[in-house]
Enzyme design. Structure first.
Site, mmCIF file in Angstrom:
data_model
loop_
_atom_site.group_PDB
_atom_site.id
_atom_site.type_symbol
_atom_site.label_atom_id
_atom_site.label_comp_id
_atom_site.label_asym_id
_atom_site.label_seq_id
_atom_site.Cartn_x
_atom_site.Cartn_y
_atom_site.Cartn_z
ATOM 1 N N LEU A 185 5.927 -15.313 0.759
ATOM 2 C CA LEU A 185 4.544 -15.605 1.115
ATOM 3 C C LEU A 185 3.576 -15.168 0.027
ATOM 4 C CD1 LEU A 185 6.063 -15.727 3.893
ATOM 5 C CD2 LEU A 185 3.933 -14.924 4.936
ATOM 6 N N GLY A 186 3.899 -14.087 -0.679
ATOM 7 C CA GLY A 186 3.012 -13.599 -1.721
ATOM 8 C C GLY A 186 3.614 -12.429 -2.455
ATOM 9 N N THR A 222 -1.658 -12.235 4.681
ATOM 10 C CA THR A 222 -0.797 -12.122 3.497
ATOM 11 C C THR A 222 -1.606 -11.582 2.328
ATOM 12 O OG1 THR A 222 0.710 -13.878 4.205
ATOM 13 C CG2 THR A 222 0.611 -13.403 1.846
ATOM 14 N N HIS A 225 -2.379 -7.839 2.786
ATOM 15 C CA HIS A 225 -1.187 -7.056 2.445
ATOM 16 C C HIS A 225 -1.035 -6.953 0.928
ATOM 17 C CE1 HIS A 225 3.165 -5.896 3.103
ATOM 18 N NE2 HIS A 225 3.273 -6.427 1.904
ATOM 19 N N GLU A 226 -1.147 -8.084 0.229
ATOM 20 C CA GLU A 226 -0.924 -8.084 -1.223
ATOM 21 C C GLU A 226 -2.045 -7.364 -1.968
ATOM 22 O OE1 GLU A 226 1.896 -8.710 -2.109
ATOM 23 O OE2 GLU A 226 2.665 -9.988 -0.506
ATOM 24 N N TRP A 237 7.255 1.483 5.004
ATOM 25 C CA TRP A 237 8.578 2.123 5.149
ATOM 26 C C TRP A 237 9.089 2.660 3.810
ATOM 27 C CZ3 TRP A 237 7.614 -3.018 4.891
ATOM 28 C CH2 TRP A 237 8.345 -3.773 4.000
ATOM 29 N N ASP A 245 5.881 6.193 1.885
ATOM 30 C CA ASP A 245 4.870 5.325 1.294
ATOM 31 C C ASP A 245 3.820 6.134 0.540
ATOM 32 O OD1 ASP A 245 3.595 6.514 3.425
ATOM 33 O OD2 ASP A 245 2.776 4.662 4.267
ATOM 34 N N VAL A 247 1.819 8.342 1.630
ATOM 35 C CA VAL A 247 0.614 8.538 2.441
ATOM 36 C C VAL A 247 0.961 9.489 3.580
ATOM 37 C CG1 VAL A 247 -1.101 7.420 3.921
ATOM 38 C CG2 VAL A 247 -0.273 6.252 1.869
#
Length: 315
Positions: A185-186, A222, A225-226, A237, A245, A247
């Site tokens: 998707l990206g 998408t 997210h990117e 994850w 991650d 964080v």
């Protein structure tokens, strides 16, 4: 407490296990699960340029120091966006309105004005963040092509390979809308990579409010997210079983989540925490992701301060 720093050896180990993604020549008939090639692209970049690991480690050290010192821009960043449309068919030549719808989604998602932000469970309401970064559409570049798909080797970012070179990548976010292929998707480039390939790629079918044909990836998430990756966020994850991650306020996840998991979804990692499946950096469907965390906000903000990897966008 999650670790905030990865030594060079750990970075190389983490990304060397990712397979290089070859340029795809045919499009899958349907995408049943979200696919983001950011980690695979990073692995290929590290293989081609070993010094990238050192640069990313310096960025990681700076990020940790900036967060600890509180030297964050905190909502004073406005991102000019250049959208590069590469099309073979009329459907791939997405409209100005569809492009603007993606900018609108980014502004909603990064400023917690998205309508589904209110769905954040009480468990996470205390860390759900208004990132406070805005996006402004600056330019749309269009180019007709004979390519049926572009793959993930950055050809779409290079005029000499039939694509479009990025415009002012140190001060503008370049987003390429094109057919990627291979169910991807990206993908994005993390801070520290070459300015010649810096930016985000989103398949044109999943760009903006793209209609029912792209369901369940038709809500513009998408790109959210990117762009999170472009701002130095990792998958929630940590791209490893019970990974980090980097964080502190996101729960440890077993692995990626898909679809729209029923809440609460428990991890089998240490402490069996409830997973933050609605976080933009998971792999859930667009309708299933609707929040960043305060820790992610601090991590993103750190790259825009003076001396940060994307300081050219800061104040």
């Amino acid at each position: 407490m999650k670790n905030f720093f990865l030594p060079v050896a750990a970075l190389l180990m983490l990304f060397s296990c990712q397979n290089d993604t070859a340029e795809t020549t045919s499009e899958a008939s349907a995408v049943s699960q979200r696919g983001c090639a950011t980690q695979e692209v990073l692995a290929a970049q590290m293989k081609a340029d070993p010094s990238l690991a050192l640069r990313m480690n310096k960025i990681e050290a700076f990020t940790e120091k900036a967060m600890l010192a509180g030297r964050l821009v905190n909502g004073k960043v406005e991102i000019p966006v250049v959208v590069n449309v590469l099309y073979r068919t009329a459907a791939e030549n997405i409209t100005d309105a569809q492009i603007q719808s993606q900018i609108d989604v980014l502004n909603e998602d990064f400023n917690a004005t998205n309508s589904d932000f209110s769905s954040t469970p009480a468990l996470f309401s205390g860390v759900a963040a208004n990132v406070g970064i805005t996006f402004v559409l600056e330019t749309i570049n269009r180019k007709s092509t004979t390519k049926t798909s572009w793959g993930t080797r950055d050809a779409m970012k290079k005029t000499k390979q039939g694509g479009l070179d990025p415009t002012s990548p140190t001060t503008s976010l370049n987003i390429w809308a094109c057919t990627i292929g291979g169910g991807i998707l990206g993908y994005a480039q993390f801070p520290g990579g070459s300015t010649a390939t810096d930016g985000v790629v989103v398949d044109s079918k999943y760009f903006g409010l793209s209609g029912s044909g792209a369901y369940p990836y038709n809500l513009g998430r998408t790109a959210t997210h990117e762009v999170g990756h472009w701002m130095n966020l990792r998958h929630i994850w940590g791209d490893a079983t019970c990974g980090s991650d980097l964080v502190s306020d996101t729960p440890t996840h077993n692995t990626a989540n898909y679809g729209v998991p029923a809440y609460p979804h428990y991890s089998t990692c240490s402490g069996t925490p409830v997973e933050m499946t609605m976080n933009y950096m998971d792999y859930t469907d667009d309708r299933g992701m609707y929040m960043f965390s305060n820790g992610q906000k601090s991590r993103m903000a750190a790259i825009f301060v003076a001396g940060g990897a994307r300081a050219g966008f800061g104040v």
